[in-house]
Scaffold this active site. Structure first.
Site, PDB file in Angstrom:
ATOM      1  N   GLY A   1       8.018   1.606   0.878  1.00  0.00           N
ATOM      2  CA  GLY A   1       9.312   2.370   1.154  1.00  0.00           C
ATOM      3  C   GLY A   1      10.204   1.000   1.977  1.00  0.00           C
ATOM      4  CE  LYS A   2       8.541   0.132   7.998  1.00  0.00           C
ATOM      5  NZ  LYS A   2       7.217   0.973   7.556  1.00  0.00           N
TER       6      LYS A   2
ATOM      7  CB  CYS B   1       3.882   3.619  12.536  1.00  0.00           C
ATOM      8  SG  CYS B   1       2.024   3.400  11.636  1.00  0.00           S
TER       9      CYS B   1
END
Length: 446
Positions: A267-268, A384
């Protein structure tokens, strides 16, 4: 968990019992066998409504299992035999329905008892009696457990409550509570966010913009990705707002060489490619199987990385070509304690001894990748996690050993200053718990 037995689709009361049976199987796999919840859920042959109910029951039971187990222990006259792991899980699913959902009690009890078939049929009277007794004494039973300790009240392991209390003496209970609130489904919109929100409204899908991340949209209800408008066409991706901040911090420019270390699920990486289409972005991932997920993400979005490398980011000699990078994103493997609201199985899968080992690997990543950065380049460290041992302490220790490195984490309207970086706590501005620190290498001597 063993091999799954595929069953024909059921309807009515049978379908409700089948959902409870599958929920208990998934819960047991997490609590007793160390499975990730997503891997344990069996949706085969279920319609959309039953799939949603299965997900809700299994996720909620895992989320509150620490609390529910204490309630169950109080309700039982004697402990269940150790071999009855699936029966314990089914009782927990039943207690969750009665304590944390709006399912009518008679329906919850009936469907849960109906899930007992074959060799487990003997336990129907036990399950019926325990659940009906809890239904009559619900508030008192929960209060007794909640008054024993914050760990039971919030359904967290003791070690994690202690770690959060030490790290956030003024906010620890808010962090625990935020981790128990089901999160929104957050999307990253490629292109005009306002136009996408208008399209959602026209489709009858409630959504809102997240202020901290310019492309982020939060949906009020969970939808399968296939039902998201524009997903198949690559118009949106599922990505939390906090994760969307990475690209702006890395801030690649066209023509620059960028490293995305520990890249899966991609995603990043996709966001970096969208941010600077002319940049050469190299993605490194240690797990070969996860490279396929990265390729799937890029193919759906019509993007192409400069290179996808199967390699260990702590050992760049095996894959680095010697050309320095202008920007490096170290999306470090971590405890995941900032995303418990999305992945409540983390409460059960993580152990206190995991944290020093993770911190050691995080430090090793910084030490191994820093020499790959060109003079004047930028490295962004991200996790995270909400544990200081993985965040400010790791970066501070690295800076003490690299006196030339400069902290460059910007002031921002998200998160809070925390050592060399900024910490977002779970739920703040609608986002997951994340930590970011930006470091810059000294310019080359004239």
């Amino acid at each position: 968990m063993g091999a799954r037995t595929r069953k024909a689709p059921r309807t009515g009361a049978d379908a409700g019992s089948e959902v409870r049976r599958r929920a208990s199987a998934a819960v047991s796999a997490v609590l007793h066998e160390g499975w990730r919840l997503e891997a344990a859920l069996d949706y085969e042959g279920l319609g959309q409504a039953d799939r949603a109910l299965l997900r809700e029951l299994a996720t909620g039971t895992v989320r509150w299992a620490v609390r529910l187990r204490a309630v169950l222990d109080d309700l039982l006259d004697r402990s269940l035999p150790r071999k009855e792991k699936r029966l314990e899980a089914l009782l927990l699913v039943g207690l969750h329905q009665l304590s944390h959902t709006g399912i009518p009690p008679y329906a919850a009890v009936s469907a849960t008892v109906g899930a007992l078939t074959g060799k487990q049929a003997w336990a129907r009277r036990l399950v019926n009696g325990v659940l009906r007794r809890f239904g009559r004494e619900r508030d008192d039973r929960l209060a007794r457990v909640d008054n024993r300790s914050p760990a039971l009240r919030h359904a967290y392991p003791d070690w994690l409550v202690e770690a959060l209390g030490a790290g956030y003496p003024e906010n620890w209970e808010a962090v625990l509570a935020a981790g128990n609130r089901p999160p929104p489904l957050t999307l990253r919109v490629r292109g005009d966010r306002s136009a996408y929100l208008e399209g959602l409204a026209a489709a009858g899908i409630p959504g809102s913009a997240l202020d901290a991340a310019p492309g982020a949209v939060a949906l009020e209800e969970f939808l399968p990705v296939g039902a998201l408008p524009g997903f198949a066409e690559g118009r949106v991706s599922v990505q939390d707002g906090a994760a969307q901040l990475a690209a702006a911090l890395v801030a690649p420019r066209p023509g620059e060489r960028v490293l995305d270390a520990c890249s899966a699920p991609g995603g990043k990486l996709a966001h970096l490619l969208d941010w600077a289409p002319g940049a050469e972005v190299v993605a490194v991932e240690a797990e070969a199987g996860r490279l396929a997920r990265i390729r799937e993400t890029l193919d759906r979005l019509g993007l192409e990385a400069g290179a996808l490398v199967h390699g260990d980011a702590t050992a760049p000699a095996a894959w680095w070509d010697g050309r320095p990078f202008d920007r490096i994103l170290v999306d470090a493997p971590c405890s995941g304690t900032g995303v418990i609201r999305r992945h409540p199985d983390i409460k059960h899968l993580r152990r206190p001894e995991d944290i020093p080992a993770l911190a050691a690997r995080q430090g090793a990543l910084l030490e191994a990748l820093w020499p790959l950065l060109r003079p004047g380049g930028r490295l962004v460290y991200a996790t995270c996690s909400v544990l200081p041992a993985e965040n400010r302490e790791v970066v501070t220790a690295f800076l003490e050993g690299e006196p030339g490195a400069r902290t460059a984490t910007p002031e921002a309207d998200w998160g809070r200053p925390d050592g060399p970086g900024r910490q977002i706590l779970p739920g703040e501005q609608g986002m997951d718990g994340f930590y970011y620190a930006c470091l810059e290498a000294p310019e080359a001597a004239a």
